[in-house]
Design a protein around this motif. Structure first.
Motif, PDB file in Angstrom:
ATOM      1  N   TYR A 178       0.799  -1.228   0.000  1.00 52.65           N
ATOM      2  CA  TYR A 178       0.000   0.000   0.000  1.00 52.65           C
ATOM      3  C   TYR A 178       0.830   1.277   0.000  1.00 52.65           C
ATOM      4  CZ  TYR A 178       1.168   0.334   4.982  1.00 52.65           C
ATOM      5  OH  TYR A 178       1.851   0.434   6.157  1.00 52.65           O
ATOM      6  N   PHE A 179       2.159   1.183   0.102  1.00 49.95           N
ATOM      7  CA  PHE A 179       2.976   2.355   0.393  1.00 49.95           C
ATOM      8  C   PHE A 179       3.113   3.313  -0.791  1.00 49.95           C
ATOM      9  CE2 PHE A 179       6.728   4.032   2.934  1.00 49.95           C
ATOM     10  CZ  PHE A 179       5.958   4.282   4.056  1.00 49.95           C
ATOM     11  N   ASP A 180       2.629   2.906  -1.962  1.00 53.51           N
ATOM     12  CA  ASP A 180       2.724   3.791  -3.130  1.00 53.51           C
ATOM     13  C   ASP A 180       1.571   4.776  -3.209  1.00 53.51           C
ATOM     14  OD1 ASP A 180       5.085   2.723  -4.052  1.00 53.51           O
ATOM     15  OD2 ASP A 180       4.109   1.221  -5.313  1.00 53.51           O
ATOM     16  N   GLN A 181       0.542   4.591  -2.398  1.00 54.18           N
ATOM     17  CA  GLN A 181      -0.666   5.413  -2.513  1.00 54.18           C
ATOM     18  C   GLN A 181      -0.983   6.104  -1.190  1.00 54.18           C
ATOM     19  OE1 GLN A 181      -3.248   3.909  -6.194  1.00 54.18           O
ATOM     20  NE2 GLN A 181      -4.124   3.579  -4.199  1.00 54.18           N
ATOM     21  N   PRO A 182      -0.479   7.316  -0.991  1.00 53.90           N
ATOM     22  CA  PRO A 182      -0.809   8.032   0.252  1.00 53.90           C
ATOM     23  C   PRO A 182      -2.264   8.456   0.282  1.00 53.90           C
ATOM     24  CG  PRO A 182       0.448   9.441  -1.241  1.00 53.90           C
ATOM     25  CD  PRO A 182       0.436   8.082  -1.855  1.00 53.90           C
ATOM     26  N   ASN A 183      -2.779   8.608   1.486  1.00 55.00           N
ATOM     27  CA  ASN A 183      -4.130   9.146   1.669  1.00 55.00           C
ATOM     28  C   ASN A 183      -4.073  10.663   1.552  1.00 55.00           C
ATOM     29  OD1 ASN A 183      -5.475   6.673   2.238  1.00 55.00           O
ATOM     30  ND2 ASN A 183      -4.653   6.706   4.308  1.00 55.00           N
ATOM     31  N   TRP A 184      -4.584  11.176   0.456  1.00 54.34           N
ATOM     32  CA  TRP A 184      -4.585  12.618   0.260  1.00 54.34           C
ATOM     33  C   TRP A 184      -5.659  13.261   1.138  1.00 54.34           C
ATOM     34  CZ3 TRP A 184      -1.238  15.388  -2.888  1.00 54.34           C
ATOM     35  CH2 TRP A 184      -0.352  14.607  -3.625  1.00 54.34           C
ATOM     36  N   ILE A 185      -5.342  14.443   1.653  1.00 58.02           N
ATOM     37  CA  ILE A 185      -6.284  15.143   2.523  1.00 58.02           C
ATOM     38  C   ILE A 185      -7.374  15.797   1.689  1.00 58.02           C
ATOM     39  CG2 ILE A 185      -6.509  16.889   4.336  1.00 58.02           C
ATOM     40  CD1 ILE A 185      -3.453  16.575   4.753  1.00 58.02           C
ATOM     41  N   GLY A 186      -6.987  16.312   0.520  1.00 51.04           N
ATOM     42  CA  GLY A 186      -7.939  16.967  -0.369  1.00 51.04           C
ATOM     43  C   GLY A 186      -8.174  18.421  -0.015  1.00 51.04           C
ATOM     44  N   ILE A 187      -7.081  19.137   0.302  1.00 52.37           N
ATOM     45  CA  ILE A 187      -7.201  20.547   0.660  1.00 52.37           C
ATOM     46  C   ILE A 187      -6.387  21.393  -0.319  1.00 52.37           C
ATOM     47  CG2 ILE A 187      -7.597  20.100   3.114  1.00 52.37           C
ATOM     48  CD1 ILE A 187      -4.638  20.697   3.612  1.00 52.37           C
ATOM     49  N   PRO A 188      -6.718  22.670  -0.462  1.00 53.18           N
ATOM     50  CA  PRO A 188      -5.939  23.544  -1.345  1.00 53.18           C
ATOM     51  C   PRO A 188      -4.475  23.603  -0.916  1.00 53.18           C
ATOM     52  CG  PRO A 188      -7.995  24.610  -0.698  1.00 53.18           C
ATOM     53  CD  PRO A 188      -7.878  23.374   0.141  1.00 53.18           C
TER      54      PRO A 188
END
Length: 334
Positions: A131-141
């Motif tokens: 799973y280490f290739d896909q970070p959890n993006w926060i989705g903020i500007p």
């Protein structure tokens, strides 16, 4: 043509390959980067939570003078284990899709670093992509600004800099402690009302001491709502208002998630609630006969559900089942 193609050369993929070899199955690992790439991406000086015995694969002893091994020791160990068993690894070759062929075998489409495409064939396929290739993006500007990273390697580049750490897990705490030792100014922003209860017990008192001494400025019940070139904007539940922090770099320690694309390409079903693949825990076989999962890819959205300590055992379950399946197919043909 191989008996088994394993996609992913992390510890669980290596363990599966070893167990398949022990069962007499011809095996190849397809890896888009290089052996144990995920461990390579860990912080340079990271120490494992586990003891060396819990990280062992293939009955190869993990010898170290330390009670808990470090990242660089694990890199050496897994390289040596793969070498000892003579594992066949196609490094820098990415699997892009899986399909069932007319003869009942599987075709795994791949592309290597030179852009060359091929289809590898096997009787069974194991997906162990981590799973280490896909970070959890926060989705903020501003999350895509060059000053932002989801990976922390080491503290030296941040000497004298103002660093905001988003998160309250072990990775966030470890990064904060390394940063202050390197002379960085650290703000740690976490949405919870207290730091994670899973912090390593030998680290927690040191971290809490640094917070009490205001070496680390801890912002609880807070979240970053915007990242700007020179500041981050923080929304605080306790303050009831947003405020800006002067800032040079942001470490978004927000965790990672498995990539489900390969499983979807062959039709593996997912549990609706946790986005978890459907599989038999006794064999690790999915709803597609001959397609297995191993390691953290078998978990749901919570990537902490499976670790090396537990995922390394998936290989033996898979190997026994795949070997029995091949034996039955041979009997039917004869």
């Amino acid at each position: 043509m191989h008996d088994v193609i394993i996609i992913g050369a992390g510890p669980c993929g290596l363990s599966t390959a070893i167990e398949c070899r022990r069962q007499g199955l011809s095996t190849i690992i397809v890896e888009k980067n290089f052996i144990v790439h995920s461990i390579f991406l860990y912080p340079t000086h990271m120490q494992f939570f586990s003891t060396p015995e819990l990280l062992e694969i293939g009955d190869v002893p993990f010898t170290t003078p330390n009670e808990k091994p470090f990242r660089h020791e694990a890199l050496v160990y897994y390289r040596k284990a793969a070498e000892l068993y003579g594992l066949e690894i196609a490094a820098y070759e990415e699997a892009t899709g899986i399909e069932r062929l007319e003869d009942g075998t599987f075709g795994v489409a791949t592309v290597n670093k030179r852009g060359e495409r091929k289809t590898r064939r096997a009787g069974s396929v194991v997906i162990s992509t981590g799973y280490f290739d896909q970070p959890n993006w926060i989705g903020i500007p501003g999350e895509d600004l060059p000053k932002v990273t989801h990976y922390f390697r080491e503290a030296h580049p941040y000497t004298g800099m103002r660093v905001a750490i988003i998160g309250g897990s072990n990775s966030a705490v470890d990064a904060a402690l390394e940063l202050i030792r390197a002379g960085a100014e650290v703000d740690m922003i976490y949405r919870g009302d207290s730091i994670s209860g899973n912090i390593k017990p030998w680290v927690r008192p040191i971290f809490e001491s640094m917070v009490q001494k205001e070496k680390i400025r801890l912002h609880l019940s807070s979240r970053v709502t915007e990242i700007k070139p020179d500041t981050v904007v923080v929304s605080s539940g306790s303050r009831g208002e947003a405020y800006a922090l002067d800032n040079d770099f942001v470490l978004a320690m927000t965790g990672f998630r498995p990539d489900r694309a390969l499983m979807s390409s062959i039709g593996v079903l997912m549990d609706d609630d946790m986005d978890k693949p459907v599989f038999d825990p006794a064999t690790m076989e999915t709803n597609i006969p001959g397609v297995y999962v191993a390691g953290v890819i078998a978990s749901g959205r919570n990537a902490n559900e499976i670790f090396i300590e537990t995922g390394r055992r998936h290989g033996a379950l898979i190997a026994v089942h795949a070997a029995a399946k091949r034996l039955n197919e041979d009997k039917e043909r004869n």
